[in-house]
Design a protein around this motif. Structure first.
Motif, PDB file in Angstrom:
ATOM      1  N   ARG A  69       0.835  -1.207   0.000  1.00  0.00           N
ATOM      2  CA  ARG A  69       0.000   0.000   0.000  1.00  0.00           C
ATOM      3  C   ARG A  69       0.868   1.255   0.000  1.00  0.00           C
ATOM      4  NH1 ARG A  69      -4.846   1.440   4.305  1.00  0.00           N
ATOM      5  NH2 ARG A  69      -5.659   3.239   3.168  1.00  0.00           N
ATOM      6  N   HIS A  70       1.922   1.256   0.800  1.00  0.00           N
ATOM      7  CA  HIS A  70       2.831   2.413   0.853  1.00  0.00           C
ATOM      8  C   HIS A  70       3.449   2.678  -0.515  1.00  0.00           C
ATOM      9  CE1 HIS A  70       6.816   4.312   1.418  1.00  0.00           C
ATOM     10  NE2 HIS A  70       6.210   5.008   2.361  1.00  0.00           N
ATOM     11  N   ASP A  71       3.926   1.617  -1.169  1.00  0.00           N
ATOM     12  CA  ASP A  71       4.549   1.768  -2.484  1.00  0.00           C
ATOM     13  C   ASP A  71       3.540   2.259  -3.519  1.00  0.00           C
ATOM     14  OD1 ASP A  71       6.919   0.872  -1.395  1.00  0.00           O
ATOM     15  OD2 ASP A  71       6.721  -1.174  -2.167  1.00  0.00           O
ATOM     16  N   THR A  72       2.307   1.761  -3.430  1.00  0.00           N
ATOM     17  CA  THR A  72       1.274   2.158  -4.385  1.00  0.00           C
ATOM     18  C   THR A  72       0.913   3.630  -4.225  1.00  0.00           C
ATOM     19  OG1 THR A  72       0.356  -0.091  -4.398  1.00  0.00           O
ATOM     20  CG2 THR A  72      -1.057   1.686  -5.216  1.00  0.00           C
ATOM     21  N   VAL A  73       0.718   4.062  -2.990  1.00  0.00           N
ATOM     22  CA  VAL A  73       0.380   5.469  -2.731  1.00  0.00           C
ATOM     23  C   VAL A  73       1.489   6.386  -3.250  1.00  0.00           C
ATOM     24  CG1 VAL A  73       0.045   7.196  -0.917  1.00  0.00           C
ATOM     25  CG2 VAL A  73      -1.143   5.002  -0.785  1.00  0.00           C
ATOM     26  N   ALA A  74       2.751   6.022  -2.978  1.00  0.00           N
ATOM     27  CA  ALA A  74       3.881   6.843  -3.428  1.00  0.00           C
ATOM     28  C   ALA A  74       3.933   6.905  -4.950  1.00  0.00           C
ATOM     29  CB  ALA A  74       5.189   6.276  -2.877  1.00  0.00           C
ATOM     30  N   ALA A  75       3.705   5.774  -5.620  1.00  0.00           N
ATOM     31  CA  ALA A  75       3.757   5.745  -7.083  1.00  0.00           C
ATOM     32  C   ALA A  75       2.618   6.547  -7.695  1.00  0.00           C
ATOM     33  CB  ALA A  75       3.712   4.297  -7.573  1.00  0.00           C
ATOM     34  N   LEU A  76       1.434   6.466  -7.116  1.00  0.00           N
ATOM     35  CA  LEU A  76       0.285   7.198  -7.654  1.00  0.00           C
ATOM     36  C   LEU A  76       0.461   8.702  -7.513  1.00  0.00           C
ATOM     37  CD1 LEU A  76      -2.688   4.952  -6.473  1.00  0.00           C
ATOM     38  CD2 LEU A  76      -1.813   5.220  -8.796  1.00  0.00           C
ATOM     39  N   LYS A  77       1.140   9.136  -6.481  1.00  0.00           N
ATOM     40  CA  LYS A  77       1.382  10.570  -6.297  1.00  0.00           C
ATOM     41  C   LYS A  77       2.248  11.141  -7.414  1.00  0.00           C
ATOM     42  CE  LYS A  77       0.874  10.976  -1.275  1.00  0.00           C
ATOM     43  NZ  LYS A  77       1.580  11.223   0.014  1.00  0.00           N
ATOM     44  N   GLU A  78       3.090  10.303  -8.005  1.00  0.00           N
ATOM     45  CA  GLU A  78       3.987  10.753  -9.069  1.00  0.00           C
ATOM     46  C   GLU A  78       3.307  10.774 -10.434  1.00  0.00           C
ATOM     47  OE1 GLU A  78       7.121  11.859  -8.580  1.00  0.00           O
ATOM     48  OE2 GLU A  78       6.726  11.629  -6.440  1.00  0.00           O
ATOM     49  N   ALA A  79       2.175  10.075 -10.556  1.00  0.00           N
ATOM     50  CA  ALA A  79       1.486   9.979 -11.845  1.00  0.00           C
ATOM     51  C   ALA A  79       0.558  11.174 -12.049  1.00  0.00           C
ATOM     52  CB  ALA A  79       0.702   8.677 -11.912  1.00  0.00           C
ATOM     53  N   ARG A  80       0.428  11.627 -13.288  1.00  0.00           N
ATOM     54  CA  ARG A  80      -0.355  12.831 -13.565  1.00  0.00           C
ATOM     55  C   ARG A  80      -1.671  12.561 -14.266  1.00  0.00           C
ATOM     56  NH1 ARG A  80       4.188  15.729 -16.944  1.00  0.00           N
ATOM     57  NH2 ARG A  80       4.369  13.533 -17.549  1.00  0.00           N
ATOM     58  N   THR A  81      -1.750  11.488 -15.022  1.00  0.00           N
ATOM     59  CA  THR A  81      -2.960  11.198 -15.787  1.00  0.00           C
ATOM     60  C   THR A  81      -3.505   9.824 -15.393  1.00  0.00           C
ATOM     61  OG1 THR A  81      -1.775  10.073 -17.580  1.00  0.00           O
ATOM     62  CG2 THR A  81      -1.993  12.483 -17.733  1.00  0.00           C
ATOM     63  N   PRO A  82      -4.771   9.547 -15.732  1.00  0.00           N
ATOM     64  CA  PRO A  82      -5.306   8.219 -15.421  1.00  0.00           C
ATOM     65  C   PRO A  82      -4.478   7.088 -16.032  1.00  0.00           C
ATOM     66  CG  PRO A  82      -7.091   9.705 -15.962  1.00  0.00           C
ATOM     67  CD  PRO A  82      -5.821  10.455 -16.244  1.00  0.00           C
ATOM     68  N   ARG A  83      -3.998   7.278 -17.266  1.00  0.00           N
ATOM     69  CA  ARG A  83      -3.201   6.214 -17.894  1.00  0.00           C
ATOM     70  C   ARG A  83      -1.877   6.031 -17.164  1.00  0.00           C
ATOM     71  NH1 ARG A  83      -1.326   2.336 -18.932  1.00  0.00           N
ATOM     72  NH2 ARG A  83      -1.037   1.205 -20.889  1.00  0.00           N
ATOM     73  N   GLU A  84      -1.266   7.126 -16.728  1.00  0.00           N
ATOM     74  CA  GLU A  84      -0.016   7.014 -15.976  1.00  0.00           C
ATOM     75  C   GLU A  84      -0.255   6.339 -14.630  1.00  0.00           C
ATOM     76  OE1 GLU A  84       1.794  10.838 -15.590  1.00  0.00           O
ATOM     77  OE2 GLU A  84       2.337  10.979 -17.718  1.00  0.00           O
ATOM     78  N   SER A  87      -0.394   2.635 -15.142  1.00  0.00           N
ATOM     79  CA  SER A  87       0.966   2.105 -15.292  1.00  0.00           C
ATOM     80  C   SER A  87       1.672   2.021 -13.944  1.00  0.00           C
ATOM     81  CB  SER A  87       1.775   2.973 -16.260  1.00  0.00           C
ATOM     82  OG  SER A  87       1.281   2.846 -17.578  1.00  0.00           O
ATOM     83  N   ALA A  88       1.411   3.007 -13.083  1.00  0.00           N
ATOM     84  CA  ALA A  88       2.033   3.006 -11.756  1.00  0.00           C
ATOM     85  C   ALA A  88       1.568   1.804 -10.943  1.00  0.00           C
ATOM     86  CB  ALA A  88       1.700   4.304 -11.024  1.00  0.00           C
ATOM     87  N   VAL A  89       0.287   1.495 -11.011  1.00  0.00           N
ATOM     88  CA  VAL A  89      -0.253   0.335 -10.284  1.00  0.00           C
ATOM     89  C   VAL A  89       0.384  -0.954 -10.801  1.00  0.00           C
ATOM     90  CG1 VAL A  89      -2.326  -1.037  -9.848  1.00  0.00           C
ATOM     91  CG2 VAL A  89      -2.428   1.452  -9.711  1.00  0.00           C
TER      92      VAL A  89
END
Length: 211
Positions: A69-84, A87-89
C-alpha cells in the motif's frame, strides 16, 4: 538505545525472519523456533512479542500489505494522468521487493493457508479489493463503467497470474517482461474499448448498412 525502542526493531526483525523462513520452506509449516533462530533471538522472546506463531504470521502478511500500500500510494502521487496511474499500479505490482523469491513464496503460502484460515483469507481479500479498486478508479476515467469493470478484472487476474508464474522456477517471468505483457494487454483493450473506437465501429456499421 532505550529499552522501549527495542520492541519495534525486534518485532520487525521477527517479521522479516518469518518471511525468509517461509520462503525457504515454501509453506507455513515452520516453527517459532525456526523463525526465532533466523532472527537471532530466543523462542521465548518471539513468544513474548507475538504470543503465538499464528499471530506472527498474521503480522507478516499485514507487513506485506502495508508495504504494498505504501509503495502504491507513493507511485500514484507521481502519476499525472489516469493512464499514468494505471501504469504506476502495474509497475508497483511487479516491484523488485514484491518479486523477491522469499516474498513470492510467502504470498503463495498465504494463499494456500487461506483455504483453512478465515483471517488469512480476509487479508487476501483486502489485497484483491485494493488492486481492483486502484485499477477501476482510473479505468472509469477513460471508459464506460461496464467496460472499466471488465478490464479491471482482467488486468488484476493477469497481474496475479504472472506473479504465480514467477514462482515456477523452471519458467520464470522477469519483472520487465511481466510489466510489458500487462501493459500490452491494457493498451490493446483501452484502444479497442475507448469511446472514440466505439464511435468508429458504429460509423463503420452504419456505412455497411447503407451499401
Amino acid at each position: 538505545m532505550p529499552k522501549v525502542g527495542m520492541e519495534p526493531l525486534r518485532r520487525k526483525a521477527l517479521v522479516d525472519a518469518a518471511l525468509r523462513v517461509i520462503g525457504d520452506h515454501g509453506s507455513l509449516a515452520v516453527t517459532m523456533s525456526d523463525i526465532a533462530r533466523q532472527a537471532g533471538v530466543s523462542p521465548a522472546l518471539a513468544h513474548h512479542y507475538f504470543g503465538s506463531k499464528e499471530q506472527l504470521l498474521i503480522e507478516t502478511i499485514r507487513s506485506l500489505l502495508r508495504q504494498l500500500r505504501h509503495d502504491t500510494v507513493a507511485a500514484l502521487k507521481e502519476a499525472r494522468t489516469p493512464r499514468e496511474r494505471l501504469s504506476a499500479v502495474i509497475r508497483v505490482s511487479f516491484h523488485a521487493d514484491q518479486f523477491a523469491p522469499d516474498t513470492i513464496a510467502a504470498w503463495l503460502a498465504f494463499y494456500a493457508e487461506a483455504q483453512r484460515s478465515e483471517e488469512t483469507r480476509r487479508f487476501l481479500v483486502i489485497y484483491a479489493r485494493r488492486l481492483r479498486s486502484n485499477l477501476l478508479a482510473d479505468l472509469k476515467a477513460l471508459l464506460p463503467a461496464d467496460a472499466a469493470e471488465r478490464i479491471a478484472e482482467g488486468a488484476a487476474a493477469m497481474i496475479d497470474g504472472l506473479y504465480i508464474r514467477q514462482s515456477l522456477k523452471s519458467a520464470p517471468i522477469g519483472i520487465e517482461a511481466s510489466i510489458a505483457l500487462t501493459e500490452d494487454y491494457l493498451s490493446a483493450l483501452l484502444a479497442a474499448t475507448s469511446p472514440s473506437a466505439q464511435g468508429k465501429r458504429n460509423d463503420h456499421i452504419e456505412r455497411s448498412k447503407d451499401k
